[in-house]
Design a protein around this motif. Sequence first.
Motif, PDB file in Angstrom:
ATOM      1  N   ASP A 140      18.916  13.635  20.630  1.00 13.40           N
ATOM      2  CA  ASP A 140      19.830  13.108  19.163  1.00 13.40           C
ATOM      3  C   ASP A 140      19.003  13.320  17.706  1.00 13.40           C
ATOM      4  O   ASP A 140      19.118  13.418  16.983  1.00 13.40           O
ATOM      5  CB  ASP A 140      20.527  12.766  19.281  1.00 13.40           C
ATOM      6  CG  ASP A 140      21.284  12.415  18.345  1.00 13.40           C
ATOM      7  OD1 ASP A 140      22.053  13.072  17.497  1.00 13.40           O
ATOM      8  OD2 ASP A 140      22.944  12.064  17.753  1.00 13.40           O
TER       9      ASP A 140
ATOM     10  N   THR B 233      17.440  15.826  15.110  1.00 11.80           N
ATOM     11  CA  THR B 233      18.285  15.871  14.189  1.00 11.80           C
ATOM     12  C   THR B 233      17.391  15.981  12.601  1.00 11.80           C
ATOM     13  O   THR B 233      17.508  16.169  11.463  1.00 11.80           O
ATOM     14  CB  THR B 233      19.419  14.357  13.401  1.00 11.80           C
ATOM     15  OG1 THR B 233      20.556  14.321  14.600  1.00 11.80           O
ATOM     16  CG2 THR B 233      20.043  14.163  12.055  1.00 11.80           C
TER      17      THR B 233
ATOM     18  N   PRO C 247      24.639  16.522  19.916  1.00 15.61           N
ATOM     19  CA  PRO C 247      25.824  16.418  17.862  1.00 15.61           C
ATOM     20  C   PRO C 247      25.429  17.075  17.014  1.00 15.61           C
ATOM     21  O   PRO C 247      24.174  17.282  17.128  1.00 15.61           O
ATOM     22  CB  PRO C 247      25.672  14.606  17.928  1.00 15.61           C
ATOM     23  CG  PRO C 247      25.213  14.210  19.080  1.00 15.61           C
ATOM     24  CD  PRO C 247      24.559  14.873  20.212  1.00 15.61           C
TER      25      PRO C 247
ATOM     26  N   ARG D  57      30.485  18.203  10.477  1.00 19.07           N
ATOM     27  CA  ARG D  57      31.646  17.861  11.080  1.00 19.07           C
ATOM     28  C   ARG D  57      32.937  19.041  11.700  1.00 19.07           C
ATOM     29  O   ARG D  57      33.389  18.012  13.195  1.00 19.07           O
ATOM     30  CB  ARG D  57      32.969  17.923  10.369  1.00 19.07           C
ATOM     31  CG  ARG D  57      34.418  16.365  10.837  1.00 19.07           C
ATOM     32  CD  ARG D  57      34.770  16.341   9.536  1.00 19.07           C
ATOM     33  NE  ARG D  57      35.757  17.115   8.985  1.00 19.07           N
ATOM     34  CZ  ARG D  57      35.235  17.492   7.366  1.00 19.07           C
ATOM     35  NH1 ARG D  57      34.174  17.482   7.076  1.00 19.07           N
ATOM     36  NH2 ARG D  57      35.843  18.569   7.314  1.00 19.07           N
TER      37      ARG D  57
ATOM     38  N   ARG E   4      32.693  16.685  15.669  1.00 22.31           N
ATOM     39  CA  ARG E   4      32.064  15.185  16.094  1.00 22.31           C
ATOM     40  C   ARG E   4      32.655  13.917  14.959  1.00 22.31           C
ATOM     41  O   ARG E   4      33.450  15.152  13.771  1.00 22.31           O
ATOM     42  CB  ARG E   4      30.116  15.075  16.270  1.00 22.31           C
ATOM     43  CG  ARG E   4      29.959  15.735  14.334  1.00 22.31           C
ATOM     44  CD  ARG E   4      29.228  15.006  14.502  1.00 22.31           C
ATOM     45  NE  ARG E   4      28.161  14.948  13.052  1.00 22.31           N
ATOM     46  CZ  ARG E   4      28.551  14.787  12.138  1.00 22.31           C
ATOM     47  NH1 ARG E   4      29.151  13.993  12.417  1.00 22.31           N
ATOM     48  NH2 ARG E   4      27.682  15.138  10.406  1.00 22.31           N
ATOM     49  N   ASP E   5      33.000  12.903  14.531  1.00 21.32           N
ATOM     50  CA  ASP E   5      33.620  12.231  14.291  1.00 21.32           C
ATOM     51  C   ASP E   5      32.717  11.943  12.888  1.00 21.32           C
ATOM     52  O   ASP E   5      31.784  12.616  12.741  1.00 21.32           O
ATOM     53  CB  ASP E   5      33.743  10.875  14.523  1.00 21.32           C
ATOM     54  CG  ASP E   5      34.842  10.628  16.123  1.00 21.32           C
ATOM     55  OD1 ASP E   5      35.084  11.567  16.442  1.00 21.32           O
ATOM     56  OD2 ASP E   5      34.257   9.867  16.724  1.00 21.32           O
TER      57      ASP E   5
ATOM     58  N   LYS F 151      31.700   9.838  10.711  1.00 22.19           N
ATOM     59  CA  LYS F 151      30.664   8.884  10.826  1.00 22.19           C
ATOM     60  C   LYS F 151      30.294   8.567  12.475  1.00 22.19           C
ATOM     61  O   LYS F 151      30.956   8.504  13.034  1.00 22.19           O
ATOM     62  CB  LYS F 151      31.581   7.776   9.947  1.00 22.19           C
ATOM     63  CG  LYS F 151      31.547   7.987   8.996  1.00 22.19           C
ATOM     64  CD  LYS F 151      32.033   6.410   7.885  1.00 22.19           C
ATOM     65  CE  LYS F 151      32.673   6.324   7.255  1.00 22.19           C
ATOM     66  NZ  LYS F 151      32.244   4.914   6.979  1.00 22.19           N
ATOM     67  N   ARG F 152      29.173   9.232  12.636  1.00 18.43           N
ATOM     68  CA  ARG F 152      27.777   8.898  13.711  1.00 18.43           C
ATOM     69  C   ARG F 152      27.877   7.282  13.961  1.00 18.43           C
ATOM     70  O   ARG F 152      27.815   6.767  13.148  1.00 18.43           O
ATOM     71  CB  ARG F 152      26.573   8.625  14.014  1.00 18.43           C
ATOM     72  CG  ARG F 152      26.903  10.867  13.563  1.00 18.43           C
ATOM     73  CD  ARG F 152      25.399  11.132  13.902  1.00 18.43           C
ATOM     74  NE  ARG F 152      25.489  12.805  14.045  1.00 18.43           N
ATOM     75  CZ  ARG F 152      24.618  13.797  14.471  1.00 18.43           C
ATOM     76  NH1 ARG F 152      23.764  12.775  15.223  1.00 18.43           N
ATOM     77  NH2 ARG F 152      24.315  15.221  13.677  1.00 18.43           N
TER      78      ARG F 152
ATOM     79  N   LEU G 172      27.065   7.434  20.786  1.00 19.47           N
ATOM     80  CA  LEU G 172      28.311   8.541  21.165  1.00 19.47           C
ATOM     81  C   LEU G 172      28.313   8.152  22.706  1.00 19.47           C
ATOM     82  O   LEU G 172      27.851   7.445  23.441  1.00 19.47           O
ATOM     83  CB  LEU G 172      26.721   9.864  21.814  1.00 19.47           C
ATOM     84  CG  LEU G 172      27.311  10.670  21.839  1.00 19.47           C
ATOM     85  CD1 LEU G 172      28.305  11.692  21.252  1.00 19.47           C
ATOM     86  CD2 LEU G 172      26.442  11.909  22.993  1.00 19.47           C
TER      87      LEU G 172
ATOM     88  N   TYR H 238      32.229   9.406  19.307  1.00 17.64           N
ATOM     89  CA  TYR H 238      31.849   7.742  19.428  1.00 17.64           C
ATOM     90  C   TYR H 238      32.935   7.020  19.388  1.00 17.64           C
ATOM     91  O   TYR H 238      33.741   6.835  19.433  1.00 17.64           O
ATOM     92  CB  TYR H 238      31.352   8.001  18.118  1.00 17.64           C
ATOM     93  CG  TYR H 238      30.884   9.231  17.644  1.00 17.64           C
ATOM     94  CD1 TYR H 238      28.803   8.977  17.623  1.00 17.64           C
ATOM     95  CD2 TYR H 238      30.584  10.459  17.074  1.00 17.64           C
ATOM     96  CE1 TYR H 238      27.950   9.587  17.681  1.00 17.64           C
ATOM     97  CE2 TYR H 238      29.817  11.672  17.286  1.00 17.64           C
ATOM     98  CZ  TYR H 238      28.104  11.339  17.192  1.00 17.64           C
ATOM     99  OH  TYR H 238      27.699  12.184  17.683  1.00 17.64           O
TER     100      TYR H 238
END
Length: 751
Positions: free
Chosen positions: A643, A647, A693, A697, A713-714, A716-717, A720, A750
């Motif tokens: 991840d 990213t 991830p 969003r 995904r949420d 705000k990370r 996980l 998360y």
Amino acid sequence: MFNITLPMSQNIADDSSLSRRAFLSATSLAAVATGLLKSSANAATTEVKADTDKDSDLVSLVNILQGTNSSKEFSRGNTLPIAAYPFGMAHWTLQSQPGGGWFFNPNDNRIQGFRCTHQLSPWLSDYGYATFMPVTGVCDGDQTRRASSYNTKDAVLLPHHLVLNLLRYQVSAELIPTERCALISIKNQSNDKLGFVFDVPGENPLLVLSADKKSLSFASVFNASGMHGAFATHYVLTFSRAWESFVKTNPNESHVGILWFGSSGPDIEVRIGTSFISADQAALNLIREVGSHSAKSLCTYGAYVWNSHLSRMQLEGASANEKTTFYSCMYRALLFPRIWHEIDNDNKTVHRSAYTKNIESGVMYADHGYWDVYRAWYPWMSVVFPERLSEILQGWVNISKEGGWLPQFPSPGYRACMTGTLIDAVFGDAVVKGISGFDLKTAYLALKKHATTPGNPKKGYGRRGIEEYMKMGYVPADVIRQSAAETTDSAYGDYCIAQVAKILEQKEDYEFFIKRSENWRNLFDTSTGFIRGKNSDGSWVEPFDPISWGGAHVEGGPWQHRFDVPHNPEGLIEVLGGRENAVQALHEMLTMKPVFHVGSYNTEIHEMSEMAAVPFGQYAHSNQPVHHVLYLFTEAGRSDLTDYWVTRVLKELYTPTTFCGDEDTGSMAAWYLLSSSGFFSACPGKSKYTLTPPLFRKITIALPNDKKLMITRDEKRGRLKEIRFNGRACENSKIDHLHLTQGGVLEFVYT
């Protein structure tokens, strides 16, 4: 000089030399012009109401200049600003410098014309191209001297149309593509007479002018790939009004014609048809795809075609820059391979074969290098456009029928380029994911042939070193250049062929190929922890330098090829000393200095420069061999590091204007599309995707079975906690293709 006589029509299917063939008679040309005026609505050019919904107008987000600011010394994509339909047979772009290769740069402020190009990479040059340019006043046709400044701020550069204001000539020109044709609408804002230039490279183009001075045809036979003597791109042009005079010149070994129009009107429309079969077929393509439709209608429909493709992936929670990057990448991924087939007068699908010279039945595609695209592009297509993928695969099967072998790098015919026979992965991935609609049995026979029979790798088919590989279990460095890469590519290819054998219930073949897929072990040196070159006598190539490029490796060195075992990550982790040691090796690769020795290349090649320019150590994302490496963290039990690094690559190495190296017909773009969406095929030839991830969003993929896949995904990370698909936990951060493509909700949850 041009041959401007008007010969009688001859048999267009005749395969005699081009110098003895007439492509379209004056009578035929007149009929084409009449047909265009009478043409009614065509399926490809139906009037479509413009969609004013900004969320639907995704084509407007595409930056076709992404990656174009490149050179031989440093690539930021090595792309062209292409206007075309998805997978279009004809690509239309801008020419700012003459010749093949690097003929456009966005920093050039002068344009030499609109170019119909078939170039898949500047390293492989162009074929069958021609350039077109509206002019006014005085012009002698020379590429450099006819160039005009254009205002980049006023230019419209989008996949479905190009609009330029040529300041020198006071002309506004709009080019609108279709699948095989284009319309150029020209508005003369000066008081000078209007002219139109067409520029054809190479041998005598056999120009034919119509008696009514409203249409013409020619053939561009230039090619840089050693195509057979029957090859040509045939062009037919029709004009909305007659020209008054015609001038021909031959600057720079090119054939240039200038048509001068009178003062009866300031504007003109030029309709251009292309074909790889004949001028008659080009005329038929022109009538079907352009007809008498207005520029506005064609532009509107072109936007509709692109939006219908781009809308298969919808983003929520993405910034403006992220949206531009994403949809520019998606546009890139939809340009290649190029359609090579056409629909004849009897509505049959046919193509001029690059392998037999004849007109053959069935679909055909060209301009794809499997070494580049097998890692991400084909897996992406298997999810988002599986119906198109089926047709493309049948095109590759048809090559094996016509030429006797599957290609290594069809562009458009056989071409020797890069290592291995990575089309193995293309078919292996398709069968494990249930892609159908192509002749699998014929494909398997062709796969087995190049994996067990000597071919002619210098001509672009068969494996290099296959005799030694079968005898010794590896390709020896003192016999074959880039021997380690050839060995690991062959071992992986054997794994993928084994998957096809398994589906076809060829048990003995399956066991044979699956056993050979472990041949990578023969070149893994436990004392250094790297895959190395080995000589025929079993000795290692010395001295060993892990940062030296070339030698037994290709476009990299031992570090870039250390993890070349996508089909057996468990075995690779074991020989690296276990999970902890494997994670440490990956960490070292990504954090050490990006230094290198030029090795057998003897000079700094652009891939070295691009690796050294970014803070990712020896992880050269600018080239494809490492594109699966970050997902090995997950195999070693550290999905959090997958991840983190994925990213970083997504955010730091992709922008709305640049790539970090050669984009290579969708390969770099498809990596972004998959990785930013949260799933990646770390081993094409296996049905499972590795999950990480997503960048946004929410991503919604409209599947061709009328179902939807939503990836969320949420906002705000945090940390996980779990990955769920339709409410059930995904074990080991993996999901099977069958489940993914049945639709549903993939959630990254998360704490």
